[in-house]
Enzyme design. Structure first.
Site: not given
Length: 681
Positions: A558, A571
């Protein structure tokens, strides 16, 4: 019903029953009269199954249509058996109308035989008699004068001439046994031809059942019986990667990557558990359809079922060297200056006592069908040995067919393989969003795909969307569990032979501030993404190393692995862990030819399981926008002002795994439409 419709219906009925013929085996025909659109006069036509295709699924487009007068006139210009291959090209000058399939090598058999309907089939029971040492005498005993014996002859124009003459000389006959090959039957109506075909098959099967001696493969061989189910499947999964490497010629000159299929049916296990299996396997198959798919003989492990995986792999690799040398010698014995070049020395069938059969091909369907054909061959051997002695055609004849110029021409006409053909991909979190789009793209580019997801139902649904089990299968996996990951990888190697391409995509996110993030929140996200990626990479890297064929591991990381945004500490940290795994594994696995790369998306809203589960609402609240506008919001903060879609990430995964980036490892590709704060430095 028109003549071709009647023929299609008969063909589909015959081809639907594996007792009648193997997949894509045999051909059928019908003769009839239609009006010539040019002259307005009636013209006699021959409709015959064309080259390729399968009787069970045959459609009118799979028929070749020829003018019967022109086809039969070829007899007058036939230059003899030494030049019979030239007649195949002549069939093109007999075609009637537009479209249709290319005429097959068996067209002469159908056109020259004086009967309105002809069926040529490859039933196991019929081939058993055709390959028995005293097949001619058995034919008389089993069928009386209703079926006549035709000595072995390679399929072609001369065989058509022979059968036509034999039918003329034996008006009472309804068909014939083709030595070493199969059966042909005929009739004046479609119903009569089908009835005659089935009578020959059923009569042969009944005779074998009634007269076969007990234990046609000999008594049980101590220590070679099938292992218990769970133990057998576990050993098969452990052996599969090494066997796939052997069948693909990994590390050898002339090797070709193969897709695999595993069969542990009672037919196979009983054969391998009998004393005569080494002798019979060494004799090879006989019917041309069989050995063209299976090679002239299999590789057979000569160890008992109790042998360890390590012992078995070591011995298989020794036998593989001997197999390649033996196949080279076979080629050298029979090749002539004009023969096609050798096409690969590695086995397509590998038999492991107590475990089962591993079959291989250029794709899953080809591998599966090769296994089905070898089961046919086992059935043939059982029938022939039960009545007499199995005596297949000799290897010189096998070579003439395997390296036939016409067969080579057919291979050369095959379409160019897709970029990911022969590759087996395992994609985690593949039932939705990025994973599903990636699986779809990889399958479209020729890969076999294992859809792995926490939900088995959703995984199977996503796999079904891609096609049959020859294209994709769905498996359940909790990537945070080492045992669950190993079970999923075992399922993958049993489905397709191994794994070449892994996409670590499974993920979840909880949008919470540091103070709101609990220990459980932290552990859950790290278990799924950091630990999960590690477990999947470890299990699949072991498979790739065993195969010896290199591979690709791709992490869907990501932009958050680089960019520090608010309210996602767990995350972002887990994604940073994944990003560094890419670098660490690229450095470690490079010596095995395994590339490890990553893709860094921005927020992918469309189709995302993460966003649908509450992350989207939370992120929308953080940024003060409506949840339905979140994708557009993300787009507006990018340099290109474009929303990132699942397909964009799938495109990047595909490119990373192609030959164009064969020298790239340890790379992260941003797919974020341009987020300056996430630029790689």
């Amino acid at each position: 019903m028109s003549t071709p419709q009647e023929l299609i219906a008969r063909s589909n009925r015959l081809g639907a029953d594996p007792r009648n013929t193997n997949y894509a085996g045999g051909n059928t025909s019908a003769k009839g009269t239609e009006t010539d659109p040019v002259t307005g006069e009636p013209v006699e036509l021959l409709w015959v199954k064309g080259s390729g295709g399968d009787l069970g699924t045959l459609k009118e487009t799979g028929l070749a249509v020829l003018r019967l007068d022109r086809m039969r006139a070829l007899v007058d210009v036939y230059p003899g058996v030494e030049r019979e291959d030239e007649m195949v090209a002549a069939f093109d000058f007999c075609l009637h109308g537009k479209g249709g399939a290319a005429p097959s090598i068996d067209t002469a058999m159908h056109g020259l035989v004086d009967a309105a309907h002809v069926d040529h089939l490859h039933p196991d029971a019929g081939i058993a008699i055709a390959t028995a040492a005293d097949g001619e005498a058995l034919t008389k005993e089993v069928f009386g004068g209703r079926v006549v014996w035709v000595p072995w002859r390679r399929p072609g124009f001369q065989l058509g001439v022979d059968i036509a003459r034999i039918k003329e000389q034996n008006p009472q006959a309804i068909g014939c046994i083709l030595g070493g090959h199969g059966i042909t039957a005929w009739g004046e109506t479609s119903e009569e031809s089908e009835r005659n075909s089935l009578w020959i098959i059923d009569t042969a099967a009944a005779y074998i059942a009634e007269h076969s001696r007990p234990e046609p493969f000999g008594p049980a061989l101590e220590g070679y019986a099938g292992l218990p189910d769970a133990e057998r499947r576990a050993k098969a999964a452990a052996l599969a990667p090494a066997i796939r490497g052997i069948a693909s010629g990994a590390g050898s000159e002339g090797g070709r990557p193969m897709v695999g299929h595993f069969t542990d049916s009672d037919v196979v296990l009983d054969f391998l558990g009998s004393t005569e299996h080494p002798r019979l396997a060494a004799l090879g198959t006989s019917c041309p359809d069989h050995f063209l798919r299976t090679k002239v003989k299999p590789l057979v492990l000569d160890l008992p079922a109790s042998a360890s995986v390590e012992e078995s792999v070591a011995r298989l690799r020794e036998l593989a060297v001997a197999y390649r040398e033996d196949y080279q010698a076979y080629y050298d014995r029979h090749a002539e200056p004009e023969s096609p070049a050798i096409r690969g020395k590695d086995p397509l069938i590998v038999l492991v006592p107590g475990v089962g059969m591993f079959s291989f091909g250029k794709d899953k369907q080809t591998a599966r069908v090769a296994g089905e054909f070898y089961v046919n061959a086992i059935n043939v051997m059982r029938g022939a040995e039960g009545l007499s002695t199995y005596a297949p055609i000799d290897e010189a004849e096998k070579f003439r067919i395997e390296y036939w110029a016409l067969e080579e021409a057919k291979l050369q006409r095959m379409p160019r393989p897709k970029p990911l053909a022969t590759r087996v991909a395992l994609v985690t979190g593949a039932a939705s969003g990025i994973g599903r789009a990636t699986a779809r793209r990889l399958a479209a580019e020729g890969a076999c795909v294992v859809i792995a997801d926490l939900s088995l139902e959703k995984a199977q649904e996503a796999a079904a969307e891609l096609g049959s089990a020859d294209v994709a299968v769905g498996v359940q996996v909790d990537v945070s569990s080492g045992a669950a990951v190993q079970a999923a990888v075992d399922a993958a190697v049993l489905a397709f032979g191994g794994v070449d391409l892994v996409v670590n995509n499974a993920g979840l996110s909880l949008s919470r501030s540091l103070l709101e993030t609990t220990e459980q929140d932290w552990d859950l996200q790290h278990d799924v993404m950091a630990k999960g990626s590690f477990l999947v990479s470890r299990a699949t890297a072991k498979v790739m190393i065993e195969q010896g064929m290199g591979g690709d591991i791709v992490y869907i990381s990501s932009k958050n692995s680089i960019f520090a945004g608010p309210n996602n500490v767990a995350y972002g940290a887990a994604k940073a862990d994944q990003a560094h795994q890419v670098r660490l594994l690229a450095a470690e696995l490079g010596e095995h030819g395994i590339k490890v790369n990553g893709v860094n998306p921005d927020g992918v809203v469309q189709g995302s399981g993460i966003f649908a589960s509450g992350w989207g609402a939370n992120r929308a609240a953080v940024y003060g926008v409506e949840e339905k506008d979140l994708g557009r919001f993300y787009a507006q903060r990018t340099i290109l002002k474009r929303e990132v879609l699942p397909e964009n990430i799938a495109n990047a995964v595909f490119v990373l795994c192609t030959a164009e980036l064969s020298h790239t490892t340890g790379l992260h590709i941003p797919v974020d439409a341009g987020v300056a704060a996430a630029f790689l430095r």
